[in-house]
Design a protein around this motif. Structure first.
Motif, PDB file in Angstrom:
ATOM      1  N   MET A   1     -51.252  19.366 -70.470  1.00 19.23           N
ATOM      2  CA  MET A   1     -52.072  20.323 -69.769  1.00 19.23           C
ATOM      3  C   MET A   1     -52.124  21.646 -70.521  1.00 19.23           C
ATOM      4  O   MET A   1     -53.159  22.303 -70.541  1.00 19.23           O
ATOM      5  CB  MET A   1     -51.508  20.523 -68.363  1.00 19.23           C
ATOM      6  N   ILE A  33     -56.880  29.183 -65.503  1.00 23.78           N
ATOM      7  CA  ILE A  33     -56.494  28.314 -64.380  1.00 23.78           C
ATOM      8  C   ILE A  33     -55.530  27.229 -64.852  1.00 23.78           C
ATOM      9  O   ILE A  33     -54.503  26.970 -64.211  1.00 23.78           O
ATOM     10  CB  ILE A  33     -57.740  27.685 -63.730  1.00 23.78           C
ATOM     11  N   LEU A  34     -55.836  26.583 -65.969  1.00 19.66           N
ATOM     12  CA  LEU A  34     -54.961  25.522 -66.483  1.00 19.66           C
ATOM     13  C   LEU A  34     -53.600  26.064 -66.877  1.00 19.66           C
ATOM     14  O   LEU A  34     -52.575  25.421 -66.655  1.00 19.66           O
ATOM     15  CB  LEU A  34     -55.619  24.827 -67.675  1.00 19.66           C
ATOM     16  N   LEU A  37     -51.629  26.715 -63.698  1.00 23.81           N
ATOM     17  CA  LEU A  37     -51.266  25.428 -63.122  1.00 23.81           C
ATOM     18  C   LEU A  37     -50.094  24.816 -63.881  1.00 23.81           C
ATOM     19  O   LEU A  37     -49.145  24.306 -63.283  1.00 23.81           O
ATOM     20  CB  LEU A  37     -52.471  24.480 -63.131  1.00 23.81           C
ATOM     21  N   ALA A  40     -46.952  26.742 -62.944  1.00 25.09           N
ATOM     22  CA  ALA A  40     -46.458  26.370 -61.624  1.00 25.09           C
ATOM     23  C   ALA A  40     -45.754  25.016 -61.668  1.00 25.09           C
ATOM     24  O   ALA A  40     -44.677  24.844 -61.076  1.00 25.09           O
ATOM     25  CB  ALA A  40     -47.605  26.336 -60.624  1.00 25.09           C
ATOM     26  N   LEU A  41     -46.338  24.062 -62.364  1.00 28.30           N
ATOM     27  CA  LEU A  41     -45.700  22.743 -62.476  1.00 28.30           C
ATOM     28  C   LEU A  41     -44.385  22.817 -63.245  1.00 28.30           C
ATOM     29  O   LEU A  41     -43.432  22.104 -62.924  1.00 28.30           O
ATOM     30  CB  LEU A  41     -46.653  21.754 -63.145  1.00 28.30           C
TER      31      LEU A  41
END
Length: 54
Positions: A1, A33-34, A37, A40-41
């Motif tokens: 990601m 955004i990626l 994300l 957060a992951l």
């Protein structure tokens, strides 16, 4: 990601240099955004890993 976030960031930089403002803005937004994300992951994964070891 994280790879895709970096790809969109590079696309945004190239589009910005070439004068394509709309494409550059959209690519930068997707990259942002990626990245968040991914971040957060990563935090969730570290917390889960910490809880499993305890």
């Amino acid at each position: 990601m994280l790879y895709y976030a970096l790809v969109f960031l590079v696309v945004a930089i190239i589009a910005g240099v070439l004068g394509f403002g709309g494409i550059a803005g959209a690519s930068a937004g997707i990259a942002q955004i990626l990245f968040f994300l991914f971040l957060a992951l990563l935090v969730i994964s570290v917390i889960i890993n910490f809880v499993r070891k305890v």
